[in-house]
Design a protein around this motif. Structure first.
Motif, PDB file in Angstrom:
ATOM      1  N   GLN A   1      -4.060  -2.549  -0.750  1.00 13.04           N
ATOM      2  CA  GLN A   1      -3.522  -1.339  -1.350  1.00 13.04           C
ATOM      3  C   GLN A   1      -2.003  -1.434  -1.469  1.00 13.04           C
ATOM      4  OE1 GLN A   1      -5.031   1.601   1.369  1.00 13.04           O
ATOM      5  NE2 GLN A   1      -6.664   2.211  -0.046  1.00 13.04           N
TER       6      GLN A   1
ATOM      7  N   ILE B   1      -1.210  -3.521  -4.480  1.00 13.27           N
ATOM      8  CA  ILE B   1      -1.482  -2.759  -5.705  1.00 13.27           C
ATOM      9  C   ILE B   1      -0.377  -1.736  -5.944  1.00 13.27           C
ATOM     10  CG2 ILE B   1      -3.034  -1.071  -6.760  1.00 13.27           C
ATOM     11  CD1 ILE B   1      -5.349  -2.588  -5.481  1.00 13.27           C
ATOM     12  N   LEU B   2       0.030  -1.025  -4.894  1.00 10.72           N
ATOM     13  CA  LEU B   2       1.107  -0.042  -5.037  1.00 10.72           C
ATOM     14  C   LEU B   2       2.406  -0.708  -5.459  1.00 10.72           C
ATOM     15  CD1 LEU B   2       0.554   2.341  -2.013  1.00 10.72           C
ATOM     16  CD2 LEU B   2       0.509   2.938  -4.427  1.00 10.72           C
ATOM     17  N   GLN B   3       2.691  -1.848  -4.879  1.00  5.42           N
ATOM     18  CA  GLN B   3       3.909  -2.568  -5.217  1.00  5.42           C
ATOM     19  C   GLN B   3       3.918  -2.939  -6.697  1.00  5.42           C
ATOM     20  OE1 GLN B   3       4.309  -6.155  -3.001  1.00  5.42           O
ATOM     21  NE2 GLN B   3       6.177  -6.785  -4.039  1.00  5.42           N
ATOM     22  N   ARG B   4       2.799  -3.387  -7.213  1.00  5.95           N
ATOM     23  CA  ARG B   4       2.717  -3.785  -8.619  1.00  5.95           C
ATOM     24  C   ARG B   4       2.722  -2.577  -9.550  1.00  5.95           C
ATOM     25  NH1 ARG B   4      -1.708  -8.638  -8.039  1.00  5.95           N
ATOM     26  NH2 ARG B   4      -0.335 -10.033  -6.890  1.00  5.95           N
ATOM     27  N   MET B   5       2.021  -1.514  -9.155  1.00 10.26           N
ATOM     28  CA  MET B   5       1.964  -0.325 -10.014  1.00 10.26           C
ATOM     29  C   MET B   5       3.319   0.350 -10.121  1.00 10.26           C
ATOM     30  SD  MET B   5      -1.689   1.441  -9.093  1.00 10.26           S
ATOM     31  CE  MET B   5      -1.226   2.946  -9.886  1.00 10.26           C
ATOM     32  N   LEU B   6       4.045   0.424  -9.003  1.00 15.60           N
ATOM     33  CA  LEU B   6       5.344   1.101  -8.991  1.00 15.60           C
ATOM     34  C   LEU B   6       6.493   0.160  -9.334  1.00 15.60           C
ATOM     35  CD1 LEU B   6       4.834   3.283  -5.802  1.00 15.60           C
ATOM     36  CD2 LEU B   6       4.533   3.943  -8.194  1.00 15.60           C
ATOM     37  N   MET B   7       6.171  -1.101  -9.576  1.00 13.87           N
ATOM     38  CA  MET B   7       7.159  -2.126  -9.917  1.00 13.87           C
ATOM     39  C   MET B   7       8.308  -2.164  -8.904  1.00 13.87           C
ATOM     40  SD  MET B   7       7.261  -1.927 -14.033  1.00 13.87           S
ATOM     41  CE  MET B   7       6.633  -0.300 -14.415  1.00 13.87           C
TER      42      MET B   7
END
Length: 73
Positions: A25, A28-34
């Motif tokens: 998770q 995923i958060l790191q990639r979604m929030l760039m």
């Protein structure tokens, strides 16, 4: 009764795999929030605690369903 047992089974599985899920998770958060860098250990720990909370909710709900079904028969 079967729904309560399924809740308890999911909670048991979630309890043992909550750390890998929290790390996934975080990615995923790191990639979604760039975000520029990885999440801090405290943030990953927070995700793990959230998973533990959901595990507890599933356990209590499943146990309540099993007990209510046993007494309603």
């Amino acid at each position: 009764m079967p729904l309560g047992l399924v809740f308890l089974l999911i909670a048991a599985v979630w309890f043992f795999v909550r750390k890998p899920i929290a790390m996934y998770q975080a990615v995923i958060l790191q990639r979604m929030l760039m975000l520029n860098g990885p999440l801090r250990a405290e943030q990953v720990r927070g995700l793990e605690m959230l998973g533990l909370f959901f595990c507890g909710v599933l356990s209590v709900g499943g146990l309540a369903l099993v007990i209510m079904n046993a007494f309603m028969r």
